[in-house]
Motif scaffolding. Structure first.
Motif, PDB file in Angstrom:
ATOM      1  N   VAL A  43       0.748  -1.213   0.108  1.00  0.00           N
ATOM      2  CA  VAL A  43      -0.221   0.051   0.036  1.00  0.00           C
ATOM      3  C   VAL A  43       0.944   1.267  -0.013  1.00  0.00           C
ATOM      4  O   VAL A  43       0.368   2.167  -0.195  1.00  0.00           O
ATOM      5  CB  VAL A  43      -1.029   0.114   1.281  1.00  0.00           C
ATOM      6  N   GLN A  44       1.983   1.318   0.334  1.00  0.00           N
ATOM      7  CA  GLN A  44       2.958   2.467   0.401  1.00  0.00           C
ATOM      8  C   GLN A  44       2.770   3.178  -0.865  1.00  0.00           C
ATOM      9  O   GLN A  44       3.022   4.602  -0.771  1.00  0.00           O
ATOM     10  CB  GLN A  44       4.341   2.135   0.926  1.00  0.00           C
ATOM     11  N   ASP A  45       2.856   2.853  -1.880  1.00  0.00           N
ATOM     12  CA  ASP A  45       3.009   3.411  -3.068  1.00  0.00           C
ATOM     13  C   ASP A  45       1.683   3.663  -3.906  1.00  0.00           C
ATOM     14  O   ASP A  45       1.539   4.107  -5.044  1.00  0.00           O
ATOM     15  CB  ASP A  45       4.015   2.999  -4.266  1.00  0.00           C
ATOM     16  N   GLU A  46       0.499   3.084  -3.156  1.00  0.00           N
ATOM     17  CA  GLU A  46      -0.734   3.374  -3.952  1.00  0.00           C
ATOM     18  C   GLU A  46      -1.452   4.680  -3.635  1.00  0.00           C
ATOM     19  O   GLU A  46      -1.364   4.951  -2.280  1.00  0.00           O
ATOM     20  CB  GLU A  46      -1.879   1.975  -3.239  1.00  0.00           C
ATOM     21  N   ALA A  47      -2.048   5.134  -4.763  1.00  0.00           N
ATOM     22  CA  ALA A  47      -2.462   6.579  -4.423  1.00  0.00           C
ATOM     23  C   ALA A  47      -3.972   6.631  -4.417  1.00  0.00           C
ATOM     24  O   ALA A  47      -4.768   7.384  -4.847  1.00  0.00           O
ATOM     25  CB  ALA A  47      -2.027   7.439  -5.444  1.00  0.00           C
ATOM     26  N   THR A  48      -4.427   5.700  -3.589  1.00  0.00           N
ATOM     27  CA  THR A  48      -6.077   5.756  -3.570  1.00  0.00           C
ATOM     28  C   THR A  48      -6.393   5.985  -1.977  1.00  0.00           C
ATOM     29  O   THR A  48      -5.536   5.698  -1.156  1.00  0.00           O
ATOM     30  CB  THR A  48      -6.721   4.308  -3.889  1.00  0.00           C
ATOM     31  N   ARG A  49      -7.589   6.432  -1.790  1.00  0.00           N
ATOM     32  CA  ARG A  49      -7.942   6.460  -0.283  1.00  0.00           C
ATOM     33  C   ARG A  49      -8.176   5.247   0.314  1.00  0.00           C
ATOM     34  O   ARG A  49      -7.815   5.091   1.603  1.00  0.00           O
ATOM     35  CB  ARG A  49      -9.444   7.283  -0.276  1.00  0.00           C
ATOM     36  N   GLU A  50      -8.553   4.146  -0.292  1.00  0.00           N
ATOM     37  CA  GLU A  50      -8.601   2.882   0.253  1.00  0.00           C
ATOM     38  C   GLU A  50      -7.227   2.370   0.750  1.00  0.00           C
ATOM     39  O   GLU A  50      -6.988   1.841   1.675  1.00  0.00           O
ATOM     40  CB  GLU A  50      -9.114   1.856  -0.777  1.00  0.00           C
ATOM     41  N   ALA A  51      -6.072   2.501  -0.188  1.00  0.00           N
ATOM     42  CA  ALA A  51      -4.920   2.215   0.290  1.00  0.00           C
ATOM     43  C   ALA A  51      -4.404   3.112   1.397  1.00  0.00           C
ATOM     44  O   ALA A  51      -3.735   2.412   2.333  1.00  0.00           O
ATOM     45  CB  ALA A  51      -4.074   2.218  -0.987  1.00  0.00           C
ATOM     46  N   ALA A  52      -4.850   4.175   1.460  1.00  0.00           N
ATOM     47  CA  ALA A  52      -4.256   5.347   2.580  1.00  0.00           C
ATOM     48  C   ALA A  52      -4.974   4.701   3.896  1.00  0.00           C
ATOM     49  O   ALA A  52      -4.457   4.717   4.933  1.00  0.00           O
ATOM     50  CB  ALA A  52      -4.955   6.877   2.227  1.00  0.00           C
ATOM     51  N   LEU A  53      -6.251   4.333   3.847  1.00  0.00           N
ATOM     52  CA  LEU A  53      -6.798   3.669   4.945  1.00  0.00           C
ATOM     53  C   LEU A  53      -6.264   2.441   5.500  1.00  0.00           C
ATOM     54  O   LEU A  53      -5.917   2.237   6.778  1.00  0.00           O
ATOM     55  CB  LEU A  53      -8.396   3.502   4.769  1.00  0.00           C
ATOM     56  N   VAL A  54      -6.036   1.622   4.516  1.00  0.00           N
ATOM     57  CA  VAL A  54      -4.999   0.497   5.112  1.00  0.00           C
ATOM     58  C   VAL A  54      -3.697   0.719   5.365  1.00  0.00           C
ATOM     59  O   VAL A  54      -3.326   0.154   6.570  1.00  0.00           O
ATOM     60  CB  VAL A  54      -5.184  -0.691   3.898  1.00  0.00           C
ATOM     61  N   HIS A  55      -3.062   1.646   4.811  1.00  0.00           N
ATOM     62  CA  HIS A  55      -1.673   2.347   5.532  1.00  0.00           C
ATOM     63  C   HIS A  55      -1.961   2.840   6.680  1.00  0.00           C
ATOM     64  O   HIS A  55      -1.083   2.504   7.678  1.00  0.00           O
ATOM     65  CB  HIS A  55      -1.322   3.224   4.254  1.00  0.00           C
ATOM     66  N   ALA A  56      -2.880   3.702   7.256  1.00  0.00           N
ATOM     67  CA  ALA A  56      -3.200   4.313   8.301  1.00  0.00           C
ATOM     68  C   ALA A  56      -3.221   3.046   9.319  1.00  0.00           C
ATOM     69  O   ALA A  56      -2.865   3.226  10.557  1.00  0.00           O
ATOM     70  CB  ALA A  56      -4.482   5.064   8.261  1.00  0.00           C
ATOM     71  N   TYR A  72      -4.862   8.515   8.065  1.00  0.00           N
ATOM     72  CA  TYR A  72      -6.226   8.802   8.034  1.00  0.00           C
ATOM     73  C   TYR A  72      -6.554  10.030   7.311  1.00  0.00           C
ATOM     74  O   TYR A  72      -7.735  10.088   6.664  1.00  0.00           O
ATOM     75  CB  TYR A  72      -6.657   8.762   9.373  1.00  0.00           C
ATOM     76  N   ARG A  73      -6.029  10.918   7.474  1.00  0.00           N
ATOM     77  CA  ARG A  73      -6.265  12.223   6.873  1.00  0.00           C
ATOM     78  C   ARG A  73      -6.587  12.164   5.347  1.00  0.00           C
ATOM     79  O   ARG A  73      -7.183  12.628   4.402  1.00  0.00           O
ATOM     80  CB  ARG A  73      -5.242  13.547   7.305  1.00  0.00           C
ATOM     81  N   GLN A  74      -5.237  11.388   4.947  1.00  0.00           N
ATOM     82  CA  GLN A  74      -5.232  10.875   3.281  1.00  0.00           C
ATOM     83  C   GLN A  74      -6.307  10.396   2.906  1.00  0.00           C
ATOM     84  O   GLN A  74      -6.867  10.361   1.801  1.00  0.00           O
ATOM     85  CB  GLN A  74      -3.981  10.429   2.858  1.00  0.00           C
ATOM     86  N   ALA A  75      -7.062   9.525   3.936  1.00  0.00           N
ATOM     87  CA  ALA A  75      -8.070   8.497   3.486  1.00  0.00           C
ATOM     88  C   ALA A  75      -9.214   9.402   3.447  1.00  0.00           C
ATOM     89  O   ALA A  75     -10.556   8.961   3.253  1.00  0.00           O
ATOM     90  CB  ALA A  75      -8.002   7.219   4.429  1.00  0.00           C
ATOM     91  N   GLY A  76      -9.314  10.595   4.192  1.00  0.00           N
ATOM     92  CA  GLY A  76     -10.526  11.306   4.415  1.00  0.00           C
ATOM     93  C   GLY A  76     -11.385  10.590   5.541  1.00  0.00           C
ATOM     94  O   GLY A  76     -12.477  10.806   5.441  1.00  0.00           O
ATOM     95  N   GLN A  77     -10.591  10.068   6.445  1.00  0.00           N
ATOM     96  CA  GLN A  77     -11.423   9.137   7.639  1.00  0.00           C
ATOM     97  C   GLN A  77     -10.762   9.686   8.945  1.00  0.00           C
ATOM     98  O   GLN A  77      -9.699  10.163   9.285  1.00  0.00           O
ATOM     99  CB  GLN A  77     -11.140   7.673   7.413  1.00  0.00           C
ATOM    100  N   PRO A  78     -11.704   9.630   9.843  1.00  0.00           N
ATOM    101  CA  PRO A  78     -11.266   9.786  11.151  1.00  0.00           C
ATOM    102  C   PRO A  78     -10.431   8.999  11.945  1.00  0.00           C
ATOM    103  O   PRO A  78     -10.596   7.744  11.472  1.00  0.00           O
ATOM    104  CB  PRO A  78     -12.442   9.896  12.069  1.00  0.00           C
ATOM    105  N   VAL A  79      -9.473   9.287  12.756  1.00  0.00           N
ATOM    106  CA  VAL A  79      -8.718   8.377  13.418  1.00  0.00           C
ATOM    107  C   VAL A  79      -9.310   7.387  14.117  1.00  0.00           C
ATOM    108  O   VAL A  79     -10.367   7.538  14.698  1.00  0.00           O
ATOM    109  CB  VAL A  79      -7.616   9.002  14.337  1.00  0.00           C
ATOM    110  N   ALA A  80      -8.954   6.088  13.808  1.00  0.00           N
ATOM    111  CA  ALA A  80      -9.939   5.009  14.643  1.00  0.00           C
ATOM    112  C   ALA A  80      -9.387   4.925  15.857  1.00  0.00           C
ATOM    113  O   ALA A  80      -8.346   5.170  16.451  1.00  0.00           O
ATOM    114  CB  ALA A  80      -9.540   3.509  13.917  1.00  0.00           C
ATOM    115  N   THR A  81     -10.497   4.607  16.884  1.00  0.00           N
ATOM    116  CA  THR A  81     -10.182   4.470  18.299  1.00  0.00           C
ATOM    117  C   THR A  81     -10.763   3.037  18.936  1.00  0.00           C
ATOM    118  O   THR A  81     -10.553   2.885  20.041  1.00  0.00           O
ATOM    119  CB  THR A  81     -10.868   5.636  18.995  1.00  0.00           C
ATOM    120  N   ASP A  82     -10.931   2.335  18.118  1.00  0.00           N
ATOM    121  CA  ASP A  82     -11.794   1.042  18.359  1.00  0.00           C
ATOM    122  C   ASP A  82     -10.320   0.200  18.282  1.00  0.00           C
ATOM    123  O   ASP A  82      -9.423   0.571  17.905  1.00  0.00           O
ATOM    124  CB  ASP A  82     -12.787   0.432  17.573  1.00  0.00           C
TER     125      ASP A  82
END
Length: 101
Positions: A43-56, A72-82
């Protein structure tokens, strides 16, 4: 073809992920197998939001919360807390559902 989270989880008994998986799903597969490095390389060189979420998620697993926050910011998602297991399930479900549309 993998169509459900249960089937995706069941595929973890294999030696490698199914070849038709997207890079983010393949990375999640390797993460579940305990191969953080292989998952990260995917995932480190994938430029998608999905890859960014997995990267996070991977950086959260690693304990690098600052780096995870960036991804998480790159994915447009809040930081996970679960817990990590719940996050893995949630990401896998979202990615698998996204592939059905």
């Amino acid at each position: 073809m993998v169509v459900s989270t249960a089937e995706f989880r069941a595929s973890l008994s294999g030696a490698a992920p199914a070849p038709m998986l997207t890079p983010p799903l393949a990375a999640l597969w390797w993460a579940a197998k305990g191969n953080w490095d292989k998952a990260h390389k995917i995932v480190q060189d994938e430029a998608t939001r999905e890859a960014a979420l997995v990267h996070a998620y991977l950086h959260r697993v690693e304990g690098d919360l600052g780096n995870a926050g960036y991804w998480y910011r790159q994915a447009g998602q809040p930081v996970a807390t679960d817990n990590l297991e719940s996050e893995w399930e949630r990401i896998a479900s979202a990615l698998l559902e996204g592939g059905k549309k």
